[in-house]
Design an enzyme around this catalytic site. Structure first.
Site, PDB file in Angstrom:
ATOM      1  N   VAL A 187      -4.258  -2.670  -4.056  1.00 18.03           N
ATOM      2  CA  VAL A 187      -3.000  -2.393  -4.944  1.00 18.03           C
ATOM      3  C   VAL A 187      -2.973  -3.763  -5.700  1.00 18.03           C
ATOM      4  CG1 VAL A 187      -0.405  -1.922  -5.092  1.00 18.03           C
ATOM      5  CG2 VAL A 187      -1.730  -0.921  -3.378  1.00 18.03           C
TER       6      VAL A 187
ATOM      7  N   ARG B  37      -6.750 -13.915   1.268  1.00 19.19           N
ATOM      8  CA  ARG B  37      -7.338 -14.503   2.698  1.00 19.19           C
ATOM      9  C   ARG B  37      -8.599 -15.415   2.367  1.00 19.19           C
ATOM     10  NH1 ARG B  37      -5.814  -9.459   6.346  1.00 19.19           N
ATOM     11  NH2 ARG B  37      -6.979  -8.463   4.890  1.00 19.19           N
TER      12      ARG B  37
ATOM     13  N   LYS C 171       6.260  -0.737   2.737  1.00 18.70           N
ATOM     14  CA  LYS C 171       7.261   0.385   3.473  1.00 18.70           C
ATOM     15  C   LYS C 171       7.403   0.043   4.751  1.00 18.70           C
ATOM     16  CE  LYS C 171       3.183   2.052   2.749  1.00 18.70           C
ATOM     17  NZ  LYS C 171       2.143   2.826   2.092  1.00 18.70           N
TER      18      LYS C 171
ATOM     19  N   GLU D  38       9.806   0.120  -5.832  1.00 24.32           N
ATOM     20  CA  GLU D  38       9.418   1.384  -6.063  1.00 24.32           C
ATOM     21  C   GLU D  38       8.040   1.921  -5.505  1.00 24.32           C
ATOM     22  OE1 GLU D  38      11.218   3.544  -8.559  1.00 24.32           O
ATOM     23  OE2 GLU D  38       9.965   4.638  -7.243  1.00 24.32           O
TER      24      GLU D  38
ATOM     25  N   VAL E 175       7.257   4.186  -1.799  1.00 24.02           N
ATOM     26  CA  VAL E 175       7.651   5.518  -1.462  1.00 24.02           C
ATOM     27  C   VAL E 175       6.668   6.186  -2.526  1.00 24.02           C
ATOM     28  CG1 VAL E 175       9.026   7.479  -0.936  1.00 24.02           C
ATOM     29  CG2 VAL E 175       9.689   5.139  -0.337  1.00 24.02           C
TER      30      VAL E 175
ATOM     31  N   ILE F 191       5.176   7.966  -8.238  1.00 23.39           N
ATOM     32  CA  ILE F 191       6.329   8.751  -8.648  1.00 23.39           C
ATOM     33  C   ILE F 191       7.546   7.880  -8.572  1.00 23.39           C
ATOM     34  CG2 ILE F 191       7.664  10.922  -7.948  1.00 23.39           C
ATOM     35  CD1 ILE F 191       5.454  11.826  -6.354  1.00 23.39           C
TER      36      ILE F 191
ATOM     37  N   GLU G 206      -3.860   3.525   4.805  1.00 23.95           N
ATOM     38  CA  GLU G 206      -3.371   2.275   5.364  1.00 23.95           C
ATOM     39  C   GLU G 206      -4.486   1.175   5.720  1.00 23.95           C
ATOM     40  OE1 GLU G 206      -0.017   1.175   4.504  1.00 23.95           O
ATOM     41  OE2 GLU G 206      -0.309   2.685   3.315  1.00 23.95           O
TER      42      GLU G 206
ATOM     43  N   LYS H  89       8.568   5.714   5.025  1.00 23.32           N
ATOM     44  CA  LYS H  89       9.294   6.160   3.717  1.00 23.32           C
ATOM     45  C   LYS H  89      10.477   6.969   3.869  1.00 23.32           C
ATOM     46  CE  LYS H  89       4.512   6.004   1.840  1.00 23.32           C
ATOM     47  NZ  LYS H  89       3.181   6.803   1.781  1.00 23.32           N
TER      48      LYS H  89
ATOM     49  N   GLY I  96      -3.200   5.388  -4.063  1.00 20.17           N
ATOM     50  CA  GLY I  96      -4.326   4.820  -4.654  1.00 20.17           C
ATOM     51  C   GLY I  96      -3.800   3.674  -5.777  1.00 20.17           C
TER      52      GLY I  96
HETATM   53  P1  NDP Z   1      -5.325  -4.292   1.290  1.00 21.57           P
HETATM   54  O1  NDP Z   1      -5.687  -4.326   2.585  1.00 21.57           O
HETATM   55  O2  NDP Z   1      -6.282  -3.558   0.369  1.00 21.57           O
HETATM   56  O3  NDP Z   1      -5.012  -5.669   0.630  1.00 21.57           O
HETATM   57  C1  NDP Z   1      -4.389  -6.503   1.316  1.00 21.57           C
HETATM   58  C2  NDP Z   1      -4.220  -8.117   0.358  1.00 21.57           C
HETATM   59  O4  NDP Z   1      -3.584  -8.769   0.857  1.00 21.57           O
HETATM   60  C3  NDP Z   1      -6.000  -8.447   0.190  1.00 21.57           C
HETATM   61  O5  NDP Z   1      -6.203  -9.003  -0.881  1.00 21.57           O
HETATM   62  C4  NDP Z   1      -5.754  -9.549   1.396  1.00 21.57           C
HETATM   63  O6  NDP Z   1      -6.697 -10.647   1.031  1.00 21.57           O
HETATM   64  C5  NDP Z   1      -4.168 -10.302   1.237  1.00 21.57           C
HETATM   65  N1  NDP Z   1      -3.855 -10.798   2.429  1.00 21.57           N
HETATM   66  C6  NDP Z   1      -3.473 -10.305   3.810  1.00 21.57           C
HETATM   67  N2  NDP Z   1      -3.109 -11.040   4.502  1.00 21.57           N
HETATM   68  C7  NDP Z   1      -2.864 -12.108   3.704  1.00 21.57           C
HETATM   69  C8  NDP Z   1      -2.361 -13.310   4.109  1.00 21.57           C
HETATM   70  N3  NDP Z   1      -1.842 -13.805   5.420  1.00 21.57           N
HETATM   71  N4  NDP Z   1      -2.613 -14.484   3.268  1.00 21.57           N
HETATM   72  C9  NDP Z   1      -2.910 -14.376   2.088  1.00 21.57           C
HETATM   73  N5  NDP Z   1      -3.264 -12.941   1.654  1.00 21.57           N
HETATM   74  C10 NDP Z   1      -3.364 -12.080   2.560  1.00 21.57           C
HETATM   75  O7  NDP Z   1      -3.832  -3.445   1.022  1.00 21.57           O
HETATM   76  P2  NDP Z   1      -3.320  -2.342  -0.245  1.00 21.57           P
HETATM   77  O8  NDP Z   1      -3.603  -3.121  -1.361  1.00 21.57           O
HETATM   78  O9  NDP Z   1      -3.955  -1.144   0.143  1.00 21.57           O
HETATM   79  O10 NDP Z   1      -1.715  -2.354   0.424  1.00 21.57           O
HETATM   80  C11 NDP Z   1      -0.919  -3.427  -0.142  1.00 21.57           C
HETATM   81  C12 NDP Z   1       0.668  -2.865   0.333  1.00 21.57           C
HETATM   82  O11 NDP Z   1       0.775  -1.823  -0.608  1.00 21.57           O
HETATM   83  C13 NDP Z   1       0.537  -2.578   1.801  1.00 21.57           C
HETATM   84  O12 NDP Z   1       1.869  -2.956   2.193  1.00 21.57           O
HETATM   85  C14 NDP Z   1       0.649  -0.967   1.638  1.00 21.57           C
HETATM   86  O13 NDP Z   1       1.464  -0.310   2.643  1.00 21.57           O
HETATM   87  C15 NDP Z   1       1.264  -0.781   0.206  1.00 21.57           C
HETATM   88  N6  NDP Z   1       0.790   0.190  -0.332  1.00 21.57           N
HETATM   89  C16 NDP Z   1      -0.544   0.759  -0.674  1.00 21.57           C
HETATM   90  C17 NDP Z   1      -0.805   1.882  -1.187  1.00 21.57           C
HETATM   91  C18 NDP Z   1      -2.181   2.540  -1.460  1.00 21.57           C
HETATM   92  O14 NDP Z   1      -2.325   3.370  -1.891  1.00 21.57           O
HETATM   93  N7  NDP Z   1      -2.968   1.565  -0.798  1.00 21.57           N
HETATM   94  C19 NDP Z   1       0.173   2.774  -1.985  1.00 21.57           C
HETATM   95  C20 NDP Z   1       1.523   2.046  -1.688  1.00 21.57           C
HETATM   96  C21 NDP Z   1       1.794   1.078  -1.093  1.00 21.57           C
HETATM   97  P3  NDP Z   1      -8.274 -10.449   1.185  1.00 21.57           P
HETATM   98  O15 NDP Z   1      -8.379  -9.579  -0.097  1.00 21.57           O
HETATM   99  O16 NDP Z   1      -9.002 -11.787   1.368  1.00 21.57           O
HETATM  100  O17 NDP Z   1      -8.469  -9.677   2.333  1.00 21.57           O
HETATM  101  N1  HSE Z   2      -1.236   5.348   3.069  1.00 19.89           N
HETATM  102  C1  HSE Z   2      -0.280   5.713   2.128  1.00 19.89           C
HETATM  103  C2  HSE Z   2      -0.508   7.204   1.582  1.00 19.89           C
HETATM  104  C3  HSE Z   2      -0.460   5.058   0.858  1.00 19.89           C
HETATM  105  O1  HSE Z   2      -1.587   7.710   1.943  1.00 19.89           O
HETATM  106  O2  HSE Z   2       0.362   7.800   1.375  1.00 19.89           O
HETATM  107  C4  HSE Z   2       0.929   5.100  -0.121  1.00 19.89           C
HETATM  108  O3  HSE Z   2       2.058   4.743   0.375  1.00 19.89           O
END
Ligand code: NDP
Ligand code: HSE
Length: 429
Positions: A14, A45, A103, A127, A130, A134, A188, A203, A300
């Site tokens: 994201v 990280r 969430k 936003e 959930v 949308i 996730e 959610k 996504g």
């Molecule tokens: P990812 O696992 O793809 O990305 C997590 C990011 O956070 C990575 O860049 C990681 O670093 C960084 N990170 C994790 N821990 C630390 C830390 N302690 N210090 C610094 N950086 C850190 O997750 P997503 O992008 O898929 O999801 C992010 C959030 O959004 C979550 O809460 C998820 O539930 C929510 N979300 C996701 C959706 C989806 O479709 N994927 C949709 C809606 C919400 P590095 O890159 O170095 O590993």
């Molecule tokens: N893992 C979640 C899903 C990401 O599939 O709906 C969006 O919140």
């Protein structure tokens, strides 16, 4: 022109999308918002990976975002628990506006986060938490401010909907369908949350809390995931003119609210039955507005980035003119969650039984004694006498306590060969 600094904590699925679209649509956003939005620090990280982001912006210490005076909006997209909570509370204390898609954190610590937000008068926007792209949070929080929300029924986990669609339409196995959803970036970091209903429950807590003005405790939400569903159930549901969807059900009653997430048989003719793949849809009914429906991609990179950037835009506005609505508006009109035993619904029950005279009579006898009515029976013919056959019963409205007691007794009958399988049915009346 004013310029606002963004600190991006997380540049994964994201976060990378947010960075990309903030950059690509910079002039559109500048024109619409009348200000410049600039990413000034990014926490990850691993800083050694090339991510297409200037190296000098990167840090491994997310807490650096808090003390940087050039960062006004902290965007939390790390998906962690303790670290994400510490970052958000730290930002609020320093009067930096928070945007998050986390969430799980909101469902478990929403009250603590918003108590801090009200103490420090800082908005928190979520936003993306959930239904991906949308704008359902804004709709419930602002669009329906005039309404008592009567019910919310929604497909709010893209991964499980993707899995069910692939199982139904392509006859794919569960594991293969989940692997596809993971590869597409829908799941996730811990995909068990997608399949065990946990993510949809997080959610549902957020939607119910917004709708009813109090933070619904996670432990009050009844949750069942899709991992027990079999091709048999999908096939029988089809024969009976239903589709199986993982649905969140949120409803107001005079004596409390119900919040539950579980696989649900819904009539094939209902609009939610044709919501497929990663798409989510949420039907909201309010006492003033009546029935409404929201549809779009629920997970996504791109749809979620769209939601996060909308929040960043709102944060930029809030930096110019302070708001009363800090993202969650508590009120004291509701406050009690009904236990699942008291919830009434219809049911699909699949049994594996001996194909002998008297089997159905024994089962019907138990249901009759407990005042549970059968609305229809499906029993495919067996090829060999005495073999085990599936028996599918559609059950009239009963409470979860009643059906639980009946299945407990039915499961102990000698003629019933496996633990009964039950799925709730919804006709949305
Ligand atoms: P990812 O696992 O793809 O990305 C997590 C990011 O956070 C990575 O860049 C990681 O670093 C960084 N990170 C994790 N821990 C630390 C830390 N302690 N210090 C610094 N950086 C850190 O997750 P997503 O992008 O898929 O999801 C992010 C959030 O959004 C979550 O809460 C998820 O539930 C929510 N979300 C996701 C959706 C989806 O479709 N994927 C949709 C809606 C919400 P590095 O890159 O170095 O590993
Ligand atoms: N893992 C979640 C899903 C990401 O599939 O709906 C969006 O919140």
């Amino acid at each position: 022109m004013q310029s606002f600094g963004i600190g991006l904590a997380g540049l994964g699925n994201v976060g990378a999308g947010v960075f990309k679209h903030l950059t690509q649509n910079r002039s559109l956003l500048r024109g619409r918002l009348g200000c410049e939005l600039e990413v000034r620090k990014v926490a990850v990280r691993d800083v050694s990976r090339d991510r297409g982001v200037p190296r000098e912006l990167l840090t491994t210490n997310a807490m650096e975002l808090l003390d940087d005076p050039n960062v006004h909006i902290v965007v939390e997209l790390m998906g962690q628990k303790e670290e994400s909570l510490r970052l958000m509370l730290g930002a609020i204390e320093r009067k930096k506006i928070v945007v998050t898609g986390n969430k799980a954190l909101l469902a478990e610590h929403g009250k603590e986060i918003f108590d801090a937000a009200y103490e420090h008068k800082v908005p928190v926007f979520f936003e993306a938490a959930v239904a991906g792209g949308i704008p359902i949070i804004k709709a419930i929080r602002e669009g329906f401010v005039a309404n008592h929300i009567q019910s919310i029924h929604g497909i709010i986990n893209g991964t499980s909907n993707y899995i069910l669609t692939r199982m139904t339409e392509a006859g794919m196995g569960f594991a293969e369908a989940l692997a596809e959803a993971q590869a597409a970036g829908y799941a996730e970091a811990d995909p068990s949350l997608d399949v065990n209903g946990g993510d949809a429950a997080h959610k549902a807590v957020i939607l119910a809390s917004l709708a009813y003005g109090f933070w619904v405790p996670m432990e009050k939400v009844f949750v069942e995931g899709v991992e027990q569903l079999t091709a048999n159930d999908i096939c029988f549901a089809e024969k009976l003119h239903y589709r199986i969807k993982l649905l969140a059900h949120i409803k107001a009653h005079t004596d409390g609210i119900e919040v539950r997430v579980h696989p649900t048989l819904i009539p094939k003719s209902h609009v939610l039955a044709s919501v497929n793949g990663v798409f989510n849809a949420i039907a909201v009914k309010g006492d003033v507005v009546g029935d409404t429906l929201f549809y779009g991609r629920g997970a996504g990179q791109d749809p979620t980035s769209s939601a996060v950037i909308a929040d960043i835009a709102e944060a930029a506005d809030a930096l110019v003119s302070p708001r009363r609505n800090l993202g969650f508006m508590p009120h004291g009109l509701y406050g009690v969650c009904k236990p699942i035993d008291e919830i009434v619904s219809e049911f699909y029950v699949r049994l594996s039984v001996e194909d002998r005279p008297g089997t159905i009579a024994q089962i019907a006898g138990i249901l009759g004694e407990l005042n549970v009515g059968i609305s229809s029976i499906l029993q495919p013919e067996s090829e060999d006498e005495g073999a085990t056959v599936p028996l599918v019963l559609m059950i009239h409205k009963a409470s979860n306590a009643q059906i639980g007691a009946a299945l407990d007794r039915i499961g102990k009958l000698v003629c019933v060969k496996r633990p009964p399988r039950m799925i709730r049915v919804e006709h949305f009346d």
